[in-house]
Write a protein that holds these residues in place. Structure first.
Motif, PDB file in Angstrom:
ATOM      1  N   MET A 266       0.843  -1.190   0.000  1.00 31.01           N
ATOM      2  CA  MET A 266       0.000   0.000   0.000  1.00 31.01           C
ATOM      3  C   MET A 266       0.883   1.247   0.000  1.00 31.01           C
ATOM      4  O   MET A 266       1.891   1.306   0.711  1.00 31.01           O
ATOM      5  N   LYS A 267       0.475   2.221  -0.796  1.00 30.22           N
ATOM      6  CA  LYS A 267       1.225   3.468  -0.906  1.00 30.22           C
ATOM      7  C   LYS A 267       0.371   4.605  -0.360  1.00 30.22           C
ATOM      8  O   LYS A 267      -0.690   4.923  -0.912  1.00 30.22           O
ATOM      9  N   LEU A 268       0.842   5.234   0.703  1.00 31.47           N
ATOM     10  CA  LEU A 268       0.121   6.322   1.342  1.00 31.47           C
ATOM     11  C   LEU A 268       0.645   7.658   0.840  1.00 31.47           C
ATOM     12  O   LEU A 268       1.861   7.861   0.766  1.00 31.47           O
ATOM     13  N   VAL A 269      -0.271   8.563   0.515  1.00 35.62           N
ATOM     14  CA  VAL A 269       0.115   9.888   0.037  1.00 35.62           C
ATOM     15  C   VAL A 269      -0.636  10.952   0.821  1.00 35.62           C
ATOM     16  O   VAL A 269      -1.705  10.716   1.384  1.00 35.62           O
ATOM     17  N   GLN A 270      -0.073  12.130   0.840  1.00 35.56           N
ATOM     18  CA  GLN A 270      -0.788  13.337   1.231  1.00 35.56           C
ATOM     19  C   GLN A 270      -0.846  14.211  -0.012  1.00 35.56           C
ATOM     20  O   GLN A 270       0.158  14.347  -0.722  1.00 35.56           O
ATOM     21  N   PHE A 271      -2.014  14.775  -0.277  1.00 36.57           N
ATOM     22  CA  PHE A 271      -2.171  15.500  -1.531  1.00 36.57           C
ATOM     23  C   PHE A 271      -3.094  16.692  -1.353  1.00 36.57           C
ATOM     24  O   PHE A 271      -3.732  16.875  -0.302  1.00 36.57           O
ATOM     25  N   MET A 272      -3.139  17.502  -2.393  1.00 40.23           N
ATOM     26  CA  MET A 272      -3.955  18.706  -2.361  1.00 40.23           C
ATOM     27  C   MET A 272      -4.672  18.860  -3.695  1.00 40.23           C
ATOM     28  O   MET A 272      -4.102  18.596  -4.754  1.00 40.23           O
ATOM     29  N   MET A 273      -5.941  19.262  -3.604  1.00 48.06           N
ATOM     30  CA  MET A 273      -6.702  19.617  -4.803  1.00 48.06           C
ATOM     31  C   MET A 273      -6.681  21.134  -4.933  1.00 48.06           C
ATOM     32  O   MET A 273      -5.977  21.830  -4.187  1.00 48.06           O
ATOM     33  N   ASN A 274      -7.482  21.678  -5.842  1.00 45.26           N
ATOM     34  CA  ASN A 274      -7.512  23.131  -6.015  1.00 45.26           C
ATOM     35  C   ASN A 274      -8.209  23.855  -4.862  1.00 45.26           C
ATOM     36  O   ASN A 274      -8.243  25.079  -4.824  1.00 45.26           O
ATOM     37  N   THR A 275      -8.759  23.104  -3.913  1.00 46.13           N
ATOM     38  CA  THR A 275      -9.364  23.716  -2.724  1.00 46.13           C
ATOM     39  C   THR A 275      -8.298  24.205  -1.739  1.00 46.13           C
ATOM     40  O   THR A 275      -8.588  24.992  -0.853  1.00 46.13           O
ATOM     41  N   GLY A 276      -7.081  23.704  -1.885  1.00 45.14           N
ATOM     42  CA  GLY A 276      -6.011  24.107  -0.973  1.00 45.14           C
ATOM     43  C   GLY A 276      -5.982  23.322   0.318  1.00 45.14           C
ATOM     44  O   GLY A 276      -5.162  23.590   1.192  1.00 45.14           O
ATOM     45  N   LYS A 277      -6.858  22.325   0.476  1.00 45.19           N
ATOM     46  CA  LYS A 277      -6.907  21.530   1.699  1.00 45.19           C
ATOM     47  C   LYS A 277      -6.066  20.260   1.553  1.00 45.19           C
ATOM     48  O   LYS A 277      -6.124  19.576   0.535  1.00 45.19           O
ATOM     49  N   ILE A 278      -5.302  19.949   2.605  1.00 45.03           N
ATOM     50  CA  ILE A 278      -4.498  18.723   2.629  1.00 45.03           C
ATOM     51  C   ILE A 278      -5.415  17.530   2.833  1.00 45.03           C
ATOM     52  O   ILE A 278      -6.346  17.565   3.646  1.00 45.03           O
ATOM     53  N   ARG A 279      -5.126  16.440   2.116  1.00 47.06           N
ATOM     54  CA  ARG A 279      -5.939  15.238   2.218  1.00 47.06           C
ATOM     55  C   ARG A 279      -5.030  14.019   2.298  1.00 47.06           C
ATOM     56  O   ARG A 279      -3.891  14.048   1.824  1.00 47.06           O
ATOM     57  N   LEU A 280      -5.545  12.967   2.910  1.00 48.46           N
ATOM     58  CA  LEU A 280      -4.816  11.711   3.052  1.00 48.46           C
ATOM     59  C   LEU A 280      -5.373  10.714   2.040  1.00 48.46           C
ATOM     60  O   LEU A 280      -6.596  10.585   1.895  1.00 48.46           O
ATOM     61  N   GLY A 281      -4.472  10.023   1.341  1.00 46.00           N
ATOM     62  CA  GLY A 281      -4.952   9.107   0.321  1.00 46.00           C
ATOM     63  C   GLY A 281      -4.102   7.872   0.176  1.00 46.00           C
ATOM     64  O   GLY A 281      -3.021   7.744   0.765  1.00 46.00           O
ATOM     65  N   VAL A 282      -4.612   6.935  -0.614  1.00 46.79           N
ATOM     66  CA  VAL A 282      -3.901   5.710  -0.975  1.00 46.79           C
ATOM     67  C   VAL A 282      -3.762   5.693  -2.486  1.00 46.79           C
ATOM     68  O   VAL A 282      -4.743   5.917  -3.212  1.00 46.79           O
TER      69      VAL A 282
ATOM     70  N   PRO B  60      13.620  17.146   0.594  1.00 45.70           N
ATOM     71  CA  PRO B  60      12.571  16.638  -0.301  1.00 45.70           C
ATOM     72  C   PRO B  60      12.210  15.207   0.107  1.00 45.70           C
ATOM     73  O   PRO B  60      13.105  14.388   0.346  1.00 45.70           O
ATOM     74  N   LEU B  61      10.919  14.918   0.199  1.00 45.40           N
ATOM     75  CA  LEU B  61      10.479  13.638   0.768  1.00 45.40           C
ATOM     76  C   LEU B  61       9.345  13.066  -0.066  1.00 45.40           C
ATOM     77  O   LEU B  61       8.450  13.789  -0.497  1.00 45.40           O
ATOM     78  N   GLY B  62       9.370  11.730  -0.273  1.00 46.73           N
ATOM     79  CA  GLY B  62       8.261  11.108  -0.957  1.00 46.73           C
ATOM     80  C   GLY B  62       8.703  10.060  -1.979  1.00 46.73           C
ATOM     81  O   GLY B  62       9.773   9.487  -1.849  1.00 46.73           O
ATOM     82  N   PRO B  63       7.897   9.835  -3.009  1.00 41.08           N
ATOM     83  CA  PRO B  63       6.622  10.507  -3.241  1.00 41.08           C
ATOM     84  C   PRO B  63       5.477   9.965  -2.382  1.00 41.08           C
ATOM     85  O   PRO B  63       4.420  10.564  -2.306  1.00 41.08           O
ATOM     86  N   TYR B  64       5.694   8.834  -1.751  1.00 41.63           N
ATOM     87  CA  TYR B  64       4.684   8.242  -0.874  1.00 41.63           C
ATOM     88  C   TYR B  64       5.403   7.433   0.198  1.00 41.63           C
ATOM     89  O   TYR B  64       6.622   7.244   0.150  1.00 41.63           O
ATOM     90  N   VAL B  65       4.635   6.964   1.164  1.00 41.46           N
ATOM     91  CA  VAL B  65       5.137   5.992   2.141  1.00 41.46           C
ATOM     92  C   VAL B  65       4.644   4.619   1.713  1.00 41.46           C
ATOM     93  O   VAL B  65       3.434   4.400   1.577  1.00 41.46           O
ATOM     94  N   VAL B  66       5.570   3.720   1.470  1.00 40.85           N
ATOM     95  CA  VAL B  66       5.236   2.352   1.071  1.00 40.85           C
ATOM     96  C   VAL B  66       5.244   1.473   2.313  1.00 40.85           C
ATOM     97  O   VAL B  66       6.243   1.452   3.050  1.00 40.85           O
ATOM     98  N   THR B  67       4.146   0.785   2.577  1.00 35.81           N
ATOM     99  CA  THR B  67       4.106  -0.076   3.756  1.00 35.81           C
ATOM    100  C   THR B  67       5.141  -1.192   3.632  1.00 35.81           C
ATOM    101  O   THR B  67       5.462  -1.640   2.526  1.00 35.81           O
TER     102      THR B  67
END
Length: 286
Positions: free
Chosen positions: A1-17, A187-194
């Motif tokens: 599983m790859k965990l990401v933090q991302f942003m849409m055009n709303t400017g809000k941080i979101r947690l995703g897979v 610089p960190l990422g692009p995701y966290v791999v379990t």
């Protein structure tokens, strides 16, 4: 599983897979889900199982990678711990004896930027060097952990460039605080791999390219102090908390060892890759 933090055009941080080229938005319907991985790990000891279950919900919204801006997958850890001189080939290239115990330094969370963000070149340094590293992410509270139990406390892995102002290292008597903690130096990422997706964290290729030219080409099998040893060593001194990250060191091929020495400058494109973990691409700017 790859965990990401991302942003849409709303400017809000979101947690995703990340699944293939789709980002599953874990905040799209469950309002109890934190929007950052560090907080999630603090709240749930069985985080991996729960995240896997949540990512399979048909109620989740999903987006293509082209629709989102990937942020660093770990944003504000309690601790960023680095390990110096932890590759045999690095020590050999620099004519240094391998250390007898880990040489540990800290970085601040303010150094963290995303996997594709721009690196602002500091005006105060003329010798910014690259250092690709495998990063271990702590998944639960760890204190006085034995090496044989260490991987029970690892949630997963990510990649970083532990950027270093080599001229500041020399002018400060060899200490690491200022030379490692300039803005954008992590610089960190692009995701966290379990951890279940990594066959062997001690047999991973690491590479750095600058403007397309291969600079570093190492393997974690060359680590002097392995990850389990580092967890035992560090947790015997301080309590490691969920979301803390351990930057495990860099192999040979940094710019300061080239003849003549070569360092990053505005306009350079820095690419970094850790096998199975992912690839970063950062433009250096004024």
């Amino acid at each position: 599983m790859k965990l990401v933090q991302f942003m849409m055009n709303t400017g809000k941080i979101r947690l995703g897979v990340l699944k293939g080229d789709k980002v599953i938005d874990l905040n799209s319907h469950a309002n109890w889900v934190p929007n950052n991985l560090v907080e999630f790990l603090h709240e749930h000891e069985s985080a991996e199982k729960l995240l896997n279950e949540m990512s399979s919900s048909p109620e989740n919204l999903s987006y293509s990678l082209s629709q989102v801006h990937l942020l660093p997958p770990i944003k504000k850890p309690d601790k960023i711990l680095g390990v110096a001189l932890n590759y045999r080939d690095f020590c050999e290239q620099n004519n240094l004896a391998p250390p007898k115990e880990p040489i540990v330094f800290s970085k601040f969370a303010s150094t963290i930027i995303g996997p594709y963000d721009r690196i602002r070149h500091p005006k105060s340094s003329k010798a910014v060097d690259w250092e690709v590293e495998l990063v271990a992410v702590i998944g639960k509270v760890a204190r006085d952990v034995k090496a044989e139990d260490a991987f029970e406390y690892i949630f997963g892995y990510t990649a970083t460039q532990d950027l270093t102002a080599k001229d500041w290292m020399q002018r400060n008597g060899g200490q690491f605080l200022l030379c490692k903690n300039m803005d954008h130096f992590c610089p960190l990422g692009p995701y966290v791999v379990t951890k279940d997706e990594i066959p062997d964290p001690h047999n991973l290729n690491l590479k750095t390219w600058v403007n397309g030219e291969l600079m570093q080409n190492g393997n974690t099998s060359d680590l002097i102090f392995k990850i389990d040893h580092l967890v035992e060593h560090l947790s015997g001194v301080m309590t490691l908390l969920p979301g803390d990250i351990i930057c495990t060191g860099t192999p040979a091929g940094v710019g300061s060892t080239k003849k003549p020495p070569t360092f990053l400058k505005p306009g350079d494109v820095l690419e970094s890759e850790v096998q199975y973990v992912g690839r970063l691409k950062n433009l250096v700017v004024n």
